[in-house]
Scaffold this active site. Sequence first.
Site, short mmCIF file in Angstrom:
data_model
loop_
_atom_site.label_atom_id
_atom_site.label_comp_id
_atom_site.label_asym_id
_atom_site.label_seq_id
_atom_site.Cartn_x
_atom_site.Cartn_y
_atom_site.Cartn_z
N GLU A 197 55.30 8.80 72.21
CA GLU A 197 56.66 8.95 72.73
C GLU A 197 57.21 10.35 72.39
OE1 GLU A 197 59.22 5.55 71.97
OE2 GLU A 197 57.84 4.23 73.03
N GLU A 325 52.12 0.17 74.55
CA GLU A 325 53.20 -0.61 73.93
C GLU A 325 53.86 -1.42 75.03
OE1 GLU A 325 55.97 1.31 71.25
OE2 GLU A 325 54.43 2.68 70.52
O1 AHR Z 1 57.29 -0.84 68.68
C1 AHR Z 1 58.44 -0.30 68.13
C2 AHR Z 1 58.70 1.14 68.58
O2 AHR Z 1 58.95 1.17 69.96
C3 AHR Z 1 57.58 2.13 68.40
O3 AHR Z 1 57.52 2.63 67.11
C4 AHR Z 1 57.92 3.20 69.38
O4 AHR Z 1 56.79 3.90 69.86
C5 AHR Z 1 58.65 2.45 70.48
O5 AHR Z 1 59.81 3.09 70.85
#
Ligand code: AHR
Length: 521
Positions: A197, A325
């Site tokens: 990110e 994610e």
């Molecule tokens: O999964 C929680 C958070 O969500 C992670 O650390 C980040 O990459 C995302 O914004």
Amino acid sequence: MTRKHFLVIVMLLCIPAALSAQSAMNTLVVHADAAKDTISRFIYGQFAEHLGQCIYGGIWVGENSSIPNTRGIRNDIVAALKRIKVAAIRWPGGCFADEYHWMDGIGPRAARPKMVNTNWGGVTEDNSFGTHEFMDLCEQVGCEPVICGNIGSGTVKEMSDWVQYLTSDGDNPMANLRRKNGRQEPWKVKFWCVGNETWGCGGIMSAEQYADEMARYSQFVKNHGVNRLTRIASGGLPEDYRWTDVQMKKWKSADGWLQGYLGGYSLHFYTVPDWNKKGSATNFTEKDYFTTLKKTLEMDSLIVKHSAVMDRYDPEKKIGLMVDEWGNWFDVEPGTNPGFLYQQNSLRDAMVAAVNLNIFHKYCARVRMTNIAQMVNVLQAMILTRAKEMVLTPTYHVFRMYGVHQDAVQLPVDLQCESYSGEGGSIPALSASASRDRAGKIHISLANLHATKAQGVRCELKGTTGSTVSGEIITASALNAYNDFGKKEAVNIQPFEGAQLRNGVLTVALPAKSIVTLEVN
Ligand code: AHR
């Protein structure tokens, strides 16, 4: 004819009538004659961050714990992860990765420096779970590590050294340091995330800035010996297609350099209809349930649109789209640390998992890995722990039931189905995917998203004729049913008797809010 035979025949004759009484008949065509792409087992990947009790308490209890462990890693967790054939684990973050300095997590534990985990609750991180412990976890589970390197606050040298420490067999400072710390042989590392990110917690970069950094870092994240890394570039915000365009353009323009390096491009998408009002994981209405499903279905168009950009530069699909994610993000459970992201997990989560896995199967030609967030005690977890107790969540059971699709050949499906109407529109009432495994068995997964209405499905198998069908089902009496400590599981896999196969036509009676996987032989 015996009375038993007579009853079976009457029952079979009655099934179509019973189905049409429940709902209009939906149709599914499974194209067993058009199999092409493989559903990578890495689609069933996990994400484990130094966040809340994912690592500490959830996975790592230390060698001196009374909780049964192997070199500090919980035995019950490893056994549960092996049962769902976890293929890959992404670590150490997430946002944590861009504050993590790997050298703090090697060597004698008592001497490791401490740090503050500023992203997640401001707690002290004592670095007792570091590189050796993570690689041991992967070896115990039998999965591939997915390591996320620090671009935000790290250096090129730091990342380059980490790869050398892990994977080099040579006579060099990092490989020798690894040997000094007790590991002679290098490990194999398949996946390497070049930042996380980077538009936000990973460095607040512009797309152009990151493209340059990604290229620079990638060059020094080397392949040592026989190890071959799949480097994964950080994606932008879920709907930032320009970001994707900039990264792909960079990849394409750096012919001979970056083209040989990059193997994946990351997409993060959490199912959150409203970030200011995420809502409870278990105390919700059918309206909330509908809104969650409607949101999660956006994964389909996100993949289609990012893939379209990628196709322009990479029509041969050399680069995988890695959804590293994804999952539900609700309010934390009352009384828990807001920075720990601990939430319960209900039948609604199971439905979200099934819908997303069906989408990933559909686009498996481009989607090569996904990592649900997160593995233990955080967000849409597989497993919850409380001291020595462990709960397997409804999401875990979906991963277990869907495990038959791992590394199987995807069979394209055409689904014509009813709509499920709710607040702000309507969504398809059904979600489906199918595959054929190495033994030739066909598996069809179907989810009835409708909260209250059963659905009949008439399924045509093109290019094959099965003779028997069996199945399993996940459902519960309530949408918000969940599994809790010290209680009998409310949501689990049960045998499913609602499918019939006659003259090559499969008929399925799906109860409301249910997920089914059928095996056709
Ligand atoms: O999964 C929680 C958070 O969500 C992670 O650390 C980040 O990459 C995302 O914004």
